[in-house]
Scaffold this motif. Structure first.
Motif, PDB file in Angstrom:
ATOM      1  N   PHE A  97      -6.085  -1.218  19.851  1.00  0.00           N
ATOM      2  CA  PHE A  97      -5.670  -2.104  18.819  1.00  0.00           C
ATOM      3  C   PHE A  97      -6.782  -2.951  18.680  1.00  0.00           C
ATOM      4  N   LEU A 103      -7.959  -6.238  17.536  1.00  0.00           N
ATOM      5  CA  LEU A 103      -7.100  -7.608  17.467  1.00  0.00           C
ATOM      6  C   LEU A 103      -8.095  -8.710  17.399  1.00  0.00           C
ATOM      7  N   THR A 132       0.475 -12.217  17.593  1.00  0.00           N
ATOM      8  CA  THR A 132       0.164 -10.673  17.658  1.00  0.00           C
ATOM      9  C   THR A 132       1.496  -9.892  17.871  1.00  0.00           C
ATOM     10  N   GLN A 180       2.364  -5.633  18.507  1.00  0.00           N
ATOM     11  CA  GLN A 180       1.930  -4.280  18.469  1.00  0.00           C
ATOM     12  C   GLN A 180       3.238  -3.218  18.635  1.00  0.00           C
ATOM     13  N   LYS A 210       0.678   3.820  15.514  1.00  0.00           N
ATOM     14  CA  LYS A 210       0.623   2.409  15.931  1.00  0.00           C
ATOM     15  C   LYS A 210       0.619   1.495  14.822  1.00  0.00           C
ATOM     16  N   SER A 248      -0.053  -2.847  14.242  1.00  0.00           N
ATOM     17  CA  SER A 248      -0.224  -4.320  14.962  1.00  0.00           C
ATOM     18  C   SER A 248      -0.457  -5.111  13.720  1.00  0.00           C
ATOM     19  N   ASN A 306      -1.930  -9.169  13.240  1.00  0.00           N
ATOM     20  CA  ASN A 306      -2.432 -10.483  13.987  1.00  0.00           C
ATOM     21  C   ASN A 306      -2.533 -11.741  13.163  1.00  0.00           C
TER      22      ASN A 306
END
Length: 735
Positions: A204, A206, A366, A368, A384, A386, A388
């Motif tokens: 990911f 980030l 964050t 995930q 996926k 995520s 942030n």
């Protein structure tokens, strides 16, 4: 007589047909028998060595036949249509050391195989994930370096609160300090600025933009399983930003055996670290939790009046949940970090008197989520996501920079094929929004980028001597348009001892104000990006390496030279516009070329490692060529380790950094650094003591690091340590 002969012959004819029929039948059944023997079935059941639990999704491959499959939910893999003979069978699974077995077919029973969790940076069977194919490092066409096992454990004892040193010890990587008093830093690959390196966490993206300057000093290594490093243009894999290379931080995952560890550490500079990690799998459910508190006192070893290490206090909590189904696996987690960091004039920090200071208050949150669904033994669907949230308030006398970066990453991909031919394809959406709080009449630096991308990647292994990995990505970002990114890598296995990899590709970077230069200025007097005139920074890169490994009894030797070249066209450069500065694309290019050489020698419990980097980095602007600032041409690293597994570790390190060209036209001095670590372990705990910069090298010993009055200092380029000799020690507990 004739009649007699004729009668005697008559019975012979049917006997002839009888023998013909009998011969035909024998021949038919012989062929059938041969055919049936050539269609063998091989059944392999794969379990973990520690908990004897089945490992679904493990790969079972017969390389000479280009046949392979994956285990089902019970850990069973079945291969059909195999001929008679002796064959090498490889069994591998992500996070475990691969096993090779030589089997002679036919076999009638199920072959039971137990895999051990992969540990140790010398293990060629460690599975890498940064290339999206989950192959062992030795079978990956893309050149990937892995930091794992002992190296991470050693770094935990040296710097428990950050990963800066862990990465700085890798050949071709350097951490560049961006503040003389706050100890912030960026990561350079092959001497190119930190903005050209993409840092991932479990795949990911980030750590970018506003958080770059603080990320390396806020990530603790205790919950890391391994670190994967790809040098050179890698934007095809995960999108923009990976012009110089890619770093993937891989977290620990739950195991059947409980993993519970704690660490306490104190330093001679007034630092204190407390951290803990817990991980365990319970049949279909697994959990990991990491937490830490890291703090430090203001530290001025050179009596300059300024902090070499700031006063700081940081808290981290990272819980993750895992679900393992028959066909679907899921993991989800959150990460929360809050920190207050204060550097500057010691009199201001201790006595609150007037003086220069830098305050950095930051909060990171964050989330995930990763889901993998196994459609069949050869096809899986992956999702996926995520989010942030990173807020940062930087305060210096008479100025505040207050911003919030919110970014998200969503990706849907499909993996298909077998070991000899694998496909990965998908689409992704990356959003990056920066919002600034107005504290003056300076124009806001807000932006909102949305990038839509699609990619496809193929890994083809027609023989065990050759593998080819090719990929193509297309990204569209408003308002900068479309960019197409091809990439190719090839692996040549000339023998079991000698291999070579060659690869290259294109990369790009979105224009933002978040660079090393603006970080050094705390973003003061930096104008917003002019989106009407700015454009992508685009790159092309290539590298080739050779690896020779051999062993004689307990003696193991590995030599690995890498040759590289990266060129960035029309890079963003900070230029003066009156009293302010703005980033503009210049007419010209920046390039970095050179060689990394790694040498590793192992004899029983002794390991000797040498890394050497030779780099020429230059700017070619307006027909003129100039040396790239803060890019040493030579770097050398020696590391000697004596380690008795589970009992004792003694490590000695020496680093050499050559002269560097500074931004003001002067040249920084070359220097050597030395360090030593001793760690004694028992069954459930260990004690360690570590010394860094034992020869007490400090840039402040060679001259002032700032000009102007102490109340309004103008700091010079930082090319050597400021904190000098530091001793730390502590205890690790493992239950």
């Amino acid at each position: 007589m004739y009649h007699f002969v004729n009668l005697s012959v008559q019975p012979v004819k049917p006997r002839k047909h009888f023998f013909q029929l009998k011969f035909s039948a024998v021949f038919f059944f012989s062929l059938l028998s041969l055919f049936s023997h050539a269609q063998n079935t091989l059944s392999v059941r794969v379990k973990s060595e520690a908990g004897k639990q089945p490992l679904p999704g493990a790969s079972v491959t017969v390389s000479p036949l280009n046949k392979g499959t994956s285990t089902d939910s019970t850990g069973l893999a079945v291969l059909t249509g195999l001929p008679d003979g002796a064959f090498q069978v490889e069994i591998s699974f992500v996070g475990y050391s691969a096993v090779q077995k030589r089997l002679t077919l036919p076999v009638t029973k199920i072959i039971e195989v137990e895999l051990e969790e992969a540990e140790g940076e010398d293990n060629p069977n460690i599975i890498v994930t940064a290339t999206r194919t989950d192959r062992s490092i030795r079978n990956t066409p893309t050149r990937v370096e892995v930091i794992a096992g002992g190296e991470i454990s050693e770094n935990v004892s040296m710097r428990p609160g950050e990963i800066k040193m862990l990465l700085n010890e890798t050949t071709g990587l350097i951490t560049q300090q961006t503040s003389a008093v706050s100890n912030t830093a960026n990561l350079r690959i092959q001497e190119l600025e930190g903005r050209y390196t993409q840092v991932l966490r479990d795949g990911f993206p980030l750590y970018s933009g506003l958080s770059e300057g603080l990320s390396l000093v806020q990530i603790a290594p205790l919950d890391l399983k391994q670190v994967e490093i790809i040098k050179g243009s890698s934007s095809t894999l995960f999108g923009g930003g990976a012009i110089a290379g890619l770093i993937n931080l891989v977290s620990k995952t739950p195991t059947e055996k409980r993993d519970l560890s704690f660490l306490a550490n104190a330093t001679s500079a007034g630092g204190f670290d407390l951290s803990g990690f817990y991980g365990q799998r319970f049949k279909n459910i697994g959990v990991t939790v990491f937490g830490s508190r890291n703090s430090g006192k203001a530290y001025d070893p050179s009596s300059t009046g300024f902090t070499a290490i700031p006063k700081f206090e940081r808290y981290t909590i990272t819980p993750r949940l895992f679900y393992y189904g028959n066909k679907t696996n899921l993991n989800a987690g959150v990460n929360f970090i809050t920190e207050e960091r204060l550097g500057g004039n010691m009199d201001y920090i201790k006595n609150n008197n007037a003086g220069y200071f830098e305050k950095n208050n930051s909060v990171r949150f964050t989330t995930q989520v990763g889901i993998t669904h196994q459609i069949n033994t050869h096809v899986s669907l992956n999702f996926k996501n995520s989010y942030n949230h990173f807020g940062r308030l930087t305060t210096i006398p008479s100025y505040q920079f207050d911003g919030l970066q919110q970014s998200s990453f969503s990706e849907l991909s499909i993996n298909a094929g077998e070991n000899n031919l694998q496909w990965v394809g998908g689409v992704n959406l990356y959003t990056d929004k920066f919002s600034e709080v107005l504290h003056s009449n300076h124009p806001l630096r807000n932006y909102n980028y949305n990038t839509v991308g699609s990619f496809v990647q193929n890994t083809w292994s027609p023989t065990d001597k050759f593998s080819l990995e090719s990929g193509l990505r297309g990204d569209y970002t408003s308002p900068y348009g479309f960019v197409l990114l091809p990439r190719v890598s090839a692996l040549f296995r000339f023998s079991n001892r000698f291999t070579s990899r060659i690869g290259g590709g294109l990369g790009y970077k979105l224009p933002t104000i978040f660079t090393e230069e603006s970080e050094e200025r705390q973003f003061q007097n930096i104008l917003p990006i002019d989106q009407n005139s700015a454009q992508y920074e685009k790159s092309i890169g290539a590298n080739v390496d050779f690896t020779y490994s051999t062993s004689l009894d307990e003696l193991k030797l590995s030599i690995n030279p890498l040759f590289f070249y990266t060129r960035i066209n029309h890079p963003l450069v900070l230029s003066s516009q009156g009293m302010q500065k703005a980033f503009v694309n210049v007419d010209g290019y920046t390039d970095s070329k050179g060689m990394d050489l790694s040498f590793r020698l192992t004899l029983d419990d002794i390991k000797f490692y040498t890394g050497y980097s030779y780099t020429i980095a230059q700017n070619h602007f307006g027909g003129q060529t100039a040396t790239y600032p803060l890019a040493p041409k030579h770097k050398l690293h020696f590391d000697l380790v004596y380690e008795v597994d589970g009992s004792l570790r003694i490590a000695l390190e020496t680093y050499y950094t050559s002269q560097q060209q500074l931004a003001d036209g002067s040249t920084g001095r070359s220097y050597w650094l030395t360090g030593a670590l001793i760690e004694k372990s028992w069954k459930h705990f260990s004690l360690f003591i570590n010394g860094e910069d034992l020869n007490n090298v400090k840039q402040t010993d060679w001259g002032a690091i700032y000009s102007g009055p102490i109340t309004i200092p103008r700091f010079k380029d930082l090319y050597a340590p400021l904190e000098g000799r530091i001793i730390n020690g502590g205890v690790k507990i493992k239950l």
